[in-house]
Design a protein around this motif. Structure first.
Motif, PDB file in Angstrom:
ATOM      1  N   THR A  73      12.781  -6.411   6.910  1.00  0.00           N
ATOM      2  CA  THR A  73      12.512  -5.404   7.945  1.00  0.00           C
ATOM      3  C   THR A  73      13.728  -5.133   8.816  1.00  0.00           C
ATOM      4  O   THR A  73      13.733  -4.184   9.601  1.00  0.00           O
ATOM      5  N   CYS A 113       3.980  -2.811   1.142  1.00  0.00           N
ATOM      6  CA  CYS A 113       4.824  -3.590   2.055  1.00  0.00           C
ATOM      7  C   CYS A 113       5.913  -2.718   2.672  1.00  0.00           C
ATOM      8  O   CYS A 113       6.202  -2.825   3.870  1.00  0.00           O
ATOM      9  N   ASP A 142      15.171 -11.191   5.858  1.00  0.00           N
ATOM     10  CA  ASP A 142      14.120 -10.435   6.520  1.00  0.00           C
ATOM     11  C   ASP A 142      14.314  -8.970   6.127  1.00  0.00           C
ATOM     12  O   ASP A 142      15.252  -8.313   6.583  1.00  0.00           O
ATOM     13  N   ASN A 150      10.399 -12.328   5.460  1.00  0.00           N
ATOM     14  CA  ASN A 150       9.518 -11.351   6.103  1.00  0.00           C
ATOM     15  C   ASN A 150       9.710  -9.997   5.420  1.00  0.00           C
ATOM     16  O   ASN A 150      10.850  -9.572   5.227  1.00  0.00           O
ATOM     17  N   PRO A 151       8.603  -9.357   5.017  1.00  0.00           N
ATOM     18  CA  PRO A 151       7.211  -9.820   5.039  1.00  0.00           C
ATOM     19  C   PRO A 151       6.934 -10.773   3.870  1.00  0.00           C
ATOM     20  O   PRO A 151       7.668 -10.773   2.884  1.00  0.00           O
ATOM     21  N   THR A 178       4.041  -0.511   5.237  1.00  0.00           N
ATOM     22  CA  THR A 178       3.403  -1.256   6.329  1.00  0.00           C
ATOM     23  C   THR A 178       4.427  -1.873   7.273  1.00  0.00           C
ATOM     24  O   THR A 178       4.252  -1.868   8.499  1.00  0.00           O
ATOM     25  N   TYR A 179       5.514  -2.395   6.710  1.00  0.00           N
ATOM     26  CA  TYR A 179       6.504  -3.113   7.524  1.00  0.00           C
ATOM     27  C   TYR A 179       7.773  -2.303   7.771  1.00  0.00           C
ATOM     28  O   TYR A 179       8.754  -2.833   8.281  1.00  0.00           O
ATOM     29  N   ASN A 180       7.712  -1.012   7.395  1.00  0.00           N
ATOM     30  CA  ASN A 180       8.854  -0.119   7.632  1.00  0.00           C
ATOM     31  C   ASN A 180      10.160  -0.689   7.091  1.00  0.00           C
ATOM     32  O   ASN A 180      11.197  -0.702   7.761  1.00  0.00           O
TER      33      ASN A 180
END
Length: 306
Positions: free
Chosen positions: A184, A207, A182, A261-262, A210-212
């Motif tokens: 993130t 990405c 993951d 993820n993501p 957007t997903y830090n």
């Protein structure tokens, strides 16, 4: 209406200039202008708006261009189909590929193709999407396999296959090989990424924002083999398409981590001229490449997907 007029129509539309179109089709500017005017009179519509800065297609011109490319492609296809009836396939093929596909997809195809069609001369060019698309648009390349990129006038784009992106690290970073990750929730990453001309870079940047996804440093490196070597020897990491690294699963040189993820993926498309069909040799090579690419992408999704 003549095929010659349709060729001139396509050239003017794609070049945006009578002068440049004339150079492209080896005609005079006045001859091009006269033929387009005759075509407009026969169709009873204005196809282009002329101005000192160039020509712009009207709505009728847009429609006529779409139809003309189909007609010219079909006419060229007749010649190709008849040529395929010959016992021997000859000629030359110039094709462009990303480093993503040259590492795993290209070699087995070229080996088999060269054995099967020894009278075909093959020239391959490895580069990133923008350069390859420009090469097809300029006529230097017959076709190219790339991720979706900016559109170019006169090019036809066809979706071929979908791949997964994979997080790649050295084998000594205390992450078990093939364990999902993951992005993130990881510690800030030292990422090696391609430069802005690479079609995948914009998607990766989106990405990250957007997903830090935490990043400590980003190094731009437009050299795929150097990227793989650097990652194998250091704590720098990278994100690469499955097609490029699928053979590393059991090598021990690098660890591969499916991204949980993501969700991150990459598509591959075929870029070719819109109004000219591929030659028989180019079509045969393209078909074999598509078959191998589809097979490798399925393996990537099966073994590296989440």
């Amino acid at each position: 209406m003549r095929l010659r007029q349709l060729r001139f129509l396509v050239a003017v539309y794609e070049e945006g200039s009578f002068t440049t179109a004339a150079q492209r089709v080896h005609a005079t500017q006045s001859g091009i202008s006269m033929q387009i005017k005759a075509l407009e009179e026969s169709l009873q519509v204005r196809l282009f708006d002329r101005s000192p800065s160039g020509v712009m297609p009207t709505r009728a011109g847009e429609l006529a261009y779409q139809r003309a490319t189909r007609v010219l492609r079909e006419m060229g296809g007749i010649k190709s189909d008849l040529a395929m009836l010959e016992d021997r396939i000859t000629g030359s093929v110039s094709a462009g590929f990303m480093p993503t596909t040259t590492r795993t997809v290209i070699a087995p195809v070229l080996r088999n193709f060269a054995d099967r069609y020894p009278d075909v001369d093959i020239r391959m060019e490895e580069a990133y999407s923008a350069q390859l698309s420009a090469g097809v648009a300029a006529g230097r390349l017959d076709f190219a396999l790339v991720p979706p990129t900016q559109s170019y006038p006169g090019l036809k784009t066809t979706h071929l296959a979908s791949d997964v992106e994979v997080f790649v690290t050295a084998p000594n970073l205390q992450r078990e090989n093939l364990s999902p990750i993951d992005l993130t929730t990881v510690e800030p990453l030292k990422l090696v990424l391609p430069g802005p001309d690479n079609a995948r870079r914009a998607k990766i940047d989106t990405c990250i924002k957007t997903y830090n996804i935490p990043t400590k440093a980003i190094m731009e490196l437009d050299a795929m083999m150097a990227t793989l070597d650097l990652v194998a020897r250091s704590d720098w990491t990278t994100i690469l398409p499955g097609c490029l690294v699928i053979d590393d699963i059991d090598s021990g040189q690098r660890n591969l981590h499916p991204i949980a993820n993501p969700a991150m993926g990459v598509d591959y498309v075929l870029i070719e001229p819109a109004s000219t069909p591929l030659s028989p040799a180019a079509q045969l090579l393209c078909d074999e490449l598509l078959s191998e690419l589809t097979k490798v992408c399925k393996r990537c999704r099966d073994e590296l997907g989440v």
